[in-house]
Design a protein around this motif. Structure first.
Motif, mmCIF file in Angstrom:
data_model
loop_
_atom_site.group_PDB
_atom_site.id
_atom_site.type_symbol
_atom_site.label_atom_id
_atom_site.label_comp_id
_atom_site.label_asym_id
_atom_site.label_seq_id
_atom_site.Cartn_x
_atom_site.Cartn_y
_atom_site.Cartn_z
ATOM 1 N N LEU A 112 -1.032 14.128 37.063
ATOM 2 C CA LEU A 112 0.251 13.781 36.458
ATOM 3 C C LEU A 112 0.313 14.230 35.004
ATOM 4 O O LEU A 112 1.311 14.803 34.550
ATOM 5 C CB LEU A 112 0.472 12.264 36.547
ATOM 6 C CG LEU A 112 0.672 11.681 37.947
ATOM 7 C CD1 LEU A 112 0.606 10.159 37.895
ATOM 8 C CD2 LEU A 112 1.993 12.126 38.542
ATOM 9 N N PHE A 113 -0.769 13.980 34.259
ATOM 10 C CA PHE A 113 -0.802 14.327 32.834
ATOM 11 C C PHE A 113 -0.670 15.834 32.646
ATOM 12 O O PHE A 113 0.124 16.307 31.824
ATOM 13 C CB PHE A 113 -2.101 13.815 32.208
ATOM 14 C CG PHE A 113 -2.222 14.098 30.740
ATOM 15 C CD1 PHE A 113 -1.753 13.184 29.810
ATOM 16 C CD2 PHE A 113 -2.800 15.277 30.278
ATOM 17 C CE1 PHE A 113 -1.858 13.444 28.449
ATOM 18 C CE2 PHE A 113 -2.904 15.544 28.935
ATOM 19 C CZ PHE A 113 -2.428 14.619 28.007
ATOM 20 N N VAL A 114 -1.457 16.608 33.395
ATOM 21 C CA VAL A 114 -1.472 18.063 33.230
ATOM 22 C C VAL A 114 -0.104 18.663 33.532
ATOM 23 O O VAL A 114 0.399 19.524 32.793
ATOM 24 C CB VAL A 114 -2.560 18.688 34.117
ATOM 25 C CG1 VAL A 114 -2.435 20.213 34.148
ATOM 26 C CG2 VAL A 114 -3.946 18.300 33.609
ATOM 27 N N VAL A 115 0.530 18.216 34.601
ATOM 28 C CA VAL A 115 1.824 18.791 34.984
ATOM 29 C C VAL A 115 2.909 18.418 33.984
ATOM 30 O O VAL A 115 3.744 19.259 33.618
ATOM 31 C CB VAL A 115 2.201 18.347 36.413
ATOM 32 C CG1 VAL A 115 3.618 18.787 36.751
ATOM 33 C CG2 VAL A 115 1.214 18.932 37.415
ATOM 34 N N LEU A 116 2.929 17.173 33.524
ATOM 35 C CA LEU A 116 3.908 16.787 32.502
ATOM 36 C C LEU A 116 3.746 17.641 31.245
ATOM 37 O O LEU A 116 4.724 18.088 30.634
ATOM 38 C CB LEU A 116 3.764 15.306 32.146
ATOM 39 C CG LEU A 116 4.414 14.289 33.068
ATOM 40 C CD1 LEU A 116 4.095 12.875 32.598
ATOM 41 C CD2 LEU A 116 5.927 14.478 33.131
#
Length: 533
Positions: free
Chosen positions: A428-432
C-alpha cells in the motif's frame, strides 16, 4: 476540530469498548478456559463477525463514505438524505436474502469453512451449527449500523458511532455474570453468550439510528431500486469488502487450520483480544477519521491538504504503535497472567497465549498502518488496488499457516498473519508513493528512525525491570501485586519512551501543537449547513 482531536475522540470511545472487551474476555477465560466449549463458541462467533468486518465495516467505510461526502458537497443535506435512503432500501433487502441463505446452509459452512476440524466430532459440530445460526442475524444489524456510522463520521459526529460497540461487551458481560452467578455449565454459558450477541446487535443499531436522527437526517425505508448511485456504491463495495477485512480473512484461515488441535482456536482468540486494544484505539480511530477527512479534502480540491493529512496520520500511527509492539513482545506473558490466569485458565495456558501475543505484537504496526494507508485509495474511489494487494497477503498467509502449523502450531498461524500484514502495508505504501498520493518527507523518515531508537531504549528498561521484579510478576504472586507491578512497569516504560523520543527528536512539542491546533480546510457552504457551523 483538528485531526488529532478527532483521533482522540474516536480512540477514547474505542478504548472504552476495548476495556469492556477485556472484562468480557477475562470472564470468559474464567468460565470456559481453552476447553471445547470455548472453541465452539469462538468458532461460531467468528463467522458473523467476519461478515460484519467484510461487508459492514470494510465495504461501507470504503465505498459509502466517499460517495456520501460527494453528495454533501454537491447537493447538500437533501441529496445526502436521498442517497442514504436509496442505499438503505437495497442494503436491507440484500442482507435479508444473505441471512436466509446462510441460515439454511449453516451445516455446510461449518463443515467446509468455519471449523473443518470439528467434522469428526458430531457433538461439537452440531453445537457450532446451532450457535452460529443464532448469531448470524447479528450481521444484518451490524451492517445497517455500519452504514449509519459512516453517515455520522462524514457529518463529523464521531462519538455515537464509536461508542456503539460498547453495548456488545456490556450485554455479553451481563450474560456471563448471569451464568457465573447461577453456576451455569459451559454449554448453557455458550447459549447465553450467543443470544446476547444478537441482542447487542439490535442495541447498537438503535444507538446509531438515534445519532443519525440527532444529526438532522431521518432515514425512510424505500423500495429497493438500483439507481446509478447505488450501482456505483456496489462497484466500490465488492472489492472493498474483501480488502477491508484482510485481518479477519487471515484469522478465519488460521481458525480453519487451528480447528485440528483442541484449544487452539480459543488460544488465538484470547491473544487477538489483547492486541486488538492498540489496534482498535489507534487503527480504528485513524481509519474512521481519516477516510471522511481525505474524501472531503479531495472533493474540495485541497490536494496538498490531503497529502498532509495522510502523512500526519502515518506519523501518529508510528508514534504510538512502535513502542506498543515492543511492549507486547516483551511483556506478553505478564499481561496474559494478570488478565486471564484464574479459574479454568492455568499457567500452561498463559505460556501458550503469551507466545501468540508476542508474535501478534510484531505485526501490530503493520496492521495499524494498513488502516492509515487504505483510505488514501478509498477516498479516490479506488477499491480495486487494495483488493489486489490483499489477495497477495491472504495467499502468503494461507501458505505460511499451512507450512508452519505442523512445526509451530498456534504460533505458526500468528507468525503467518504478522508476515502477511507487513507485506500488505508495504504494498500500500509503495503504490501510494509511486502515484504521488503520498508525499515523501525526510523529516518524517528521520523521526521514524528516532522512534525506533526510543522504542529500543524502552525495551531495554523493560527487560531490566521485568528481570528484577520477576518474583512479583510470577504466578505465585497475588493478583493485586501482579497488577500493581505490571502497571508500574508499563508506566515507567511509557515515561522512558516519551522522554527519549523528545530528547532525540522523534517527536517535538511544536509538531504536537501544530497537529492538535491544525484546522481542516473550509468546507463547502452546503457542508457547513449540514455540520451546523
Amino acid at each position: 476540530m483538528s485531526l488529532v482531536k478527532k483521533f482522540i475522540t474516536v480512540g477514547g470511545a474505542t478504548l472504552g469498548s476495548r476495556v469492556f472487551g477485556f472484562a468480557r474476555e477475562t470472564l470468559m477465560a474464567a468460565a470456559l478456559g481453552t476447553g471445547p466449549m470455548a472453541d465452539v463458541f469462538y468458532a461460531a462467533f467468528r463467522f458473523p463477525n467476519l461478515f460484519r468486518r467484510l461487508f459492514a465495516e470494510g465495504a461501507f467505510n470504503a465505498a459509502f463514505v466517499p460517495l456520501f461526502a460527494k453528495e454533501i458537497e454537491a447537493n447538500g443535506i437533501e441529496g445526502a438524505k436521498r442517497f442514504s435512503e436509496e442505499v438503505f432500501g437495497v442494503l436491507f433487502s440484500v442482507l435479508l436474502l444473505i441471512t436466509i441463505v446462510m441460515e439454511l446452509g449453516m451445516p455446510l459452512l461449518v463443515r467446509w469453512v468455519i471449523a473443518p476440524g470439528f467434522a469428526d466430532d458430531a457433538e461439537k459440530f452440531d453445537l457450532t451449527v446451532r450457535l452460529a445460526a443464532v448469531m448470524f442475524p447479528y450481521l444484518m444489524s451490524m451492517s445497517l449500523t455500519a452504514m449509519m456510522s459512516g453517515m455520522l463520521n462524514s457529518l463529523h459526529h464521531f462519538f455515537a458511532a464509536a461508542v456503539a460497540p460498547i453495548f456488545l461487551n456490556l450485554v455479553m458481560i451481563s450474560a456471563l455474570f448471569y451464568a457465573i452467578y447461577f453456576g451455569a455449565d459451559p454449554l448453557a454459558t455458550a447459549w447465553y453468550l450467543s443470544w446476547s450477541v444478537l441482542v447487542a446487535g439490535v442495541l447498537q443499531l438503535a444507538v446509531v439510528y438515534i445519532g443519525v436522527r440527532h444529526a438532522g437526517i431521518n432515514i425512510g425505508l424505500r423500495f429497493p431500486r438500483f439507481t446509478p448511485n447505488v450501482k456505483r456504491l456496489l462497484l466500490l463495495a465488492i472489492p472493498a469488502a474483501i480488502t477491508g477485512g484482510v485481518t479477519q480473512i487471515n484469522l478465519v484461515i488460521g481458525q480453519a487450520i487451528a480447528s485440528g488441535k483442541e484449544g487452539a482456536i480459543a488460544a488465538l482468540q484470547y491473544a487477538d483480544r489483547i492486541y486488538q486494544l492498540p489496534l482498535g484505539v489507534v487503527g480504528v480511530a485513524v481509519g474512521i477519521v481519516l477516510l471522511p477527512e481525505l474524501a472531503r479534502s479531495l472533493k474540495s480540491g485541497h490536494i496538498k491538504e490531503a497529502a498532509n493529512i495522510q502523512n500526519r496520520s502515518i506519523e501518529f500511527v508510528l508514534f504510538l504503535t512502535l513502542p506498543a509492539a515492543v511492549a507486547l513482545w516483551l511483556l506478553s506473558d505478564d499481561i496474559i497472567r494478570v488478565l486471564y490466569e484464574r479459574g479454568a485458565f492455568n499457567a500452561n495456558n498463559t505460556t501458550l497465549v503469551g507466545s501468540i501475543l508476542a508474535i501478534f505484537g510484531l505485526g501490530l504496526p503493520a496492521f495499524v498502518l494498513i488502516k492509515a494507508l487504505q483510505p488514501g485509495f478509498y477516498a479516490r474511489e479506488d477499491t480495486k488496488s487494495p483488493m489486489r494487494y490483499t489477495a497477495v497477503a491472504v495467499f502468503v498467509n494461507s501458505a505460511l499457516s499451512i507450512l508452519l502449523f505442523p512445526v509451530l502450531a498456534e504460533r505458526g498461524i500468528a507468525l503467518a498473519e504478522a508476515v502477511a500484514g507487513w507485506l500488505n502495508a508495504v504494498q500500500l505504501f509503495v503504490v501510494l508513493y509511486r502515484r504521488g498520493h503520498l508525499a515523501w518527507e525526510w523529516s518524517l523518515a528521520r523521526r521514524t528512525v528516532m522512534l525506533l531508537v526510543s522504542s529500543a531504549v524502552m525495551g531495554g528498561v523493560i527487560i531490566y525491570l521485568s528481570h528484577r521484579w520477576e518474583p512479583l510478576l510470577g504466578s505465585g504472586s497475588t493478583l493485586l501485586i501482579k497488577t500493581g507491578v505490571l502497571g508500574l512497569l508499563i508506566l515507567i516504560a511509557m515515561v522512558v519512551y516519551f522522554v527519549v523520543a523528545f530528547l532525540i527528536g522523534g517527536v517535538d512539542l511544536g509538531m504536537i501543537r501544530r497537529n492538535i491546533n491544525r484546522k481542516p480546510p473550509a468546507p463547502a457552504p452546503d457542508a457547513k449547513a449540514v455540520n451546523g457551523e
